[in-house]
Enzyme design. Structure first.
Site, short mmCIF file in Angstrom:
data_model
loop_
_atom_site.label_atom_id
_atom_site.label_comp_id
_atom_site.label_asym_id
_atom_site.label_seq_id
_atom_site.Cartn_x
_atom_site.Cartn_y
_atom_site.Cartn_z
N SER A 160 0.80 -1.23 0.00
CA SER A 160 0.00 0.00 0.00
C SER A 160 0.83 1.27 0.00
CB SER A 160 -0.94 0.00 1.21
OG SER A 160 -1.86 -1.07 1.12
N ASP A 196 -17.45 0.95 -0.39
CA ASP A 196 -16.65 -0.22 -0.02
C ASP A 196 -17.45 -1.13 0.89
OD1 ASP A 196 -14.70 -2.05 0.74
OD2 ASP A 196 -13.97 -0.75 2.35
#
Length: 630
Positions: A327, A351
């Protein structure tokens, strides 16, 4: 009746004698003529040639090796020195039966057959005639005394004083500065025999190798008169060698030590850069090794221990370690999406805890299985929301993703003077077709959006990509040399800066990174709460070591320690005026925010804070302005 006895013919005998005398005289005269002709040829016609040969038997030219340049850190602390050492040398031409002489040396010094084999190998190495070959280094006083007592048994053997490389800081800079070692046969075949006459060591790794031409210097010579046994009687002429140039590095000894202490003995790597100059302030690869072992020849036992260690102390993790960036690339992905126009600052993605490609059942899970609901770009960076970046990668596509990530330095060497750096890997359609003879699949684009899949990067590349965000796209190659004999190095092939359609995109990425540590739901909020003297902009990352099947959860306890995820964290500080960029990778550390982020903060504290825990004057704009005011 008896035959009459003939009378002796004296005249005939006299003629025979005269003929023989004349013939003998002719032969003698002929031989004298040949001898005179040969003498004339040798002494008149070939006078210059034989005069030179005669002079060479009496006069020898001996090389004088130059003194190797010293290496300092940015504050003048010496990190590569030269110290006197006594070595045992053998001149093969003067030793006669040199193999027998080596046997005597081994007997006198009480050495092993292994040492004897090594000595013979060194003597047989290519070198100039009458050049002494060092066979044993770092002689003790007792060994010198034994050689002196037995000198009559050791023709061609001498104890010579010379300067050898010494690294006073030991393992601290082994991977950045590197080390010198004995010139091997392969190197000898490539080197200029004139430039390296009398020199027995050469830079093997790191800065020692990259700046070999600068550090080595220029060889000197002296013409010496010798006797029939080769012993020097007097020096006829001398040309002094030119010492190598001193080198000042950008590294800081105290920060290097602080970074090593922050890793606390764990396997990993740390890189600290000064973003506006590209200067590498600290470069740590742990575990490390003592470079002094290699200078005069490491033993088979010691080298075997280093080579076969599971922790790989010889492996430079900063430059050669390839890890999925995880990430940590999400801020760069955000900038790519904004500049390509596939997302806007206010674009939101819902999400539910996973992402699915159209008409595909496979679910690409978010690390937060419960999902984060509606998230925008800044929130997605703060939460490290996988679903948002899955969607962004799908919209961006592999071709544009490859082009943008390449601008940030992925898949290429980024340094100015680190020749051991590897390229890393930024995959593309062409790369996969060439490597695997397969097409590129949409699912591979999706996981690439969170730094997984084929993508691999070094800690130095992660630091450089983070530095580009800190400097808003200004490309300055990381470098270790601050000055060479007082002059800074020059980048002869500068990388173009990153130009965005709207410079405000940099602000959004920086804001998201700052919220990672200071947002209410930031993944590294615990570390941000302890950073009160300055604000950090950062991003965590986790790099998978082994794959996890669809539907399964990561179970640390079920995995061997070396199969657990790597922990990464990158960042810069102060957030509003970046003075330092740090990239941290802790092998099998599992949590970027929980393990790598505290390490990053310790390194930043060591650079930015004074003894009282306050921001140093030179890093505080307000205090700096007050000091500058009359």
């Amino acid at each position: 009746m008896p035959q009459p006895i003939p009378l002796k013919d004296h005249e005939k005998d006299a003629r025979l004698v005269r003929r023989r005398v004349i013939f003998g005289l002719a032969v003698v005269l002929l031989l004298l003529g040949v001898l005179a002709s040969r003498m004339y040829y040798l002494q008149v016609i070939q006078y210059e040639h034989h005069s030179t040969l005669s002079e060479n038997n009496r006069v020898h030219v001996q090389p004088i090796p130059p003194t190797r340049g010293l290496i300092f850190d940015r504050n003048g602390n010496i990190i590569a020195d030269n110290r006197p050492s006594f070595s045992l040398t053998v001149t093969r031409e003067r030793a006669g039966d040199w193999r027998s002489v080596l046997d005597v040396v081994v007997d006198v010094l009480g050495l092993t057959e292994e040492d004897r084999a090594l000595f013979e190998k060194r003597v047989l190495q290519g070198r100039r005639p009458f050049e002494p070959v060092p066979i044993l280094f770092e002689l003790s006083e007792e060994q010198i005394a034994r050689i002196a007592v037995n000198q009559f048994r050791l023709p061609g053997v001498e104890v010579a004083a010379q300067l050898v490389r010494y690294y006073p800081e030991g393992a601290h800079f082994a991977h950045s500065v590197g080390y010198v070692g004995r010139i091997n046969e392969r190197e000898l075949a490539k080197l200029d025999p004139v430039d390296y006459a009398g020199t027995h060591h050469i830079g093997k790794t790191g800065i020692e190798k990259f700046y070999e031409d600068v550090l080595h210097g220029e060889v000197g010579y002296e013409e010496v008169e010798t006797n029939a046994r080769g012993r020097v009687l007097r020096v006829l002429k001398r040309t002094d060698p030119v010492p190598g140039k001193d080198l000042t590095l950008t590294l800081d000894l105290k920060l290097q030590q602080a970074a090593e202490a922050a890793l606390a003995g764990r396997r990993g790597a740390i890189v600290a850069l000064q973003p506006d100059t590209g200067e590498v302030l600290a470069m740590v690869s742990q575990p490390s090794f003592d470079p002094n072992l290699f200078v005069t020849g490491i033993s088979f036992k010691d080298y075997g221990a280093l080579r076969d260690s599971l922790d790989q102390p010889l492996y430079n993790r900063v430059l050669r370690g390839l890890y999925p960036p995880g990430s940590t690339i999400k801020p760069m992905m955000a900038i790519a999406g904004l500049d390509a126009g596939v997302v806007t600052p206010t674009s939101k993605v819902f999400d539910p805890g996973f992402f699915q490609l159209p008409n595909v059942k496979h679910k690409y899970r978010n690390w937060n299985r419960g999902g984060d609901g509606w998230v925008d770009l800044v929130t997605a960076i703060m939460r490290s929301n996988d679903t948002y970046f899955y969607d962004l990668a799908h919209k961006l596509g592999i071709d544009r993703m490859h082009d943008y990530m390449t601008q940030f330095g992925f898949g290429q060497r980024v340094s100015l003077d680190m020749n051991e750096e590897t390229d890393g890997l930024m995959p593309s359609r062409e790369w996969k077709r060439s490597r695997y003879r397969q097409p590129w699949y949409p699912g591979e684009t999706v996981i690439l959006g969170i730094g997984q899949g084929y993508m691999q990067a070094t800690p130095l590349q992660l630091a450089q990509a983070t530095s580009l965000i800190a400097t808003r796209g200004k490309w300055i190659r990381p470098r270790l040399a601050k000055s060479i004999a007082g002059e800074p190095p020059v980048d002869e092939n500068p990388h173009p800066d990153i130009q965005l359609r709207d410079p405000r995109y940099w602000d959004l990425a920086q804001e998201g990174m700052e919220m990672v540590l200071y947002g209410a739901r930031g993944t590294a909020k615990r570390v941000g709460d302890t950073a009160t003297a300055y604000r950090i902009a950062g991003k965590s990352g986790t790099a998978q070591v082994v794959a996890i099947k669809q539907g399964e959860r990561y179970d640390s306890e079920a995995l061997a320690e070396r199969h657990r995820d790597h922990a990464l964290f990158v960042g810069f500080a102060p957030a509003d005026d970046p003075q330092i960029v740090v990239a941290v990778m802790v092998e099998n550390g599992e949590s970027g925010s929980g393990v790598a982020a505290p390490v990053l903060k310790q390194v930043m504290d060591a650079w930015l804070l004074d003894e009282n825990g306050q921001l140093k004057t030179e890093f505080s704009p307000t205090l700096s302005a007050e000091v500058a005011a009359p």
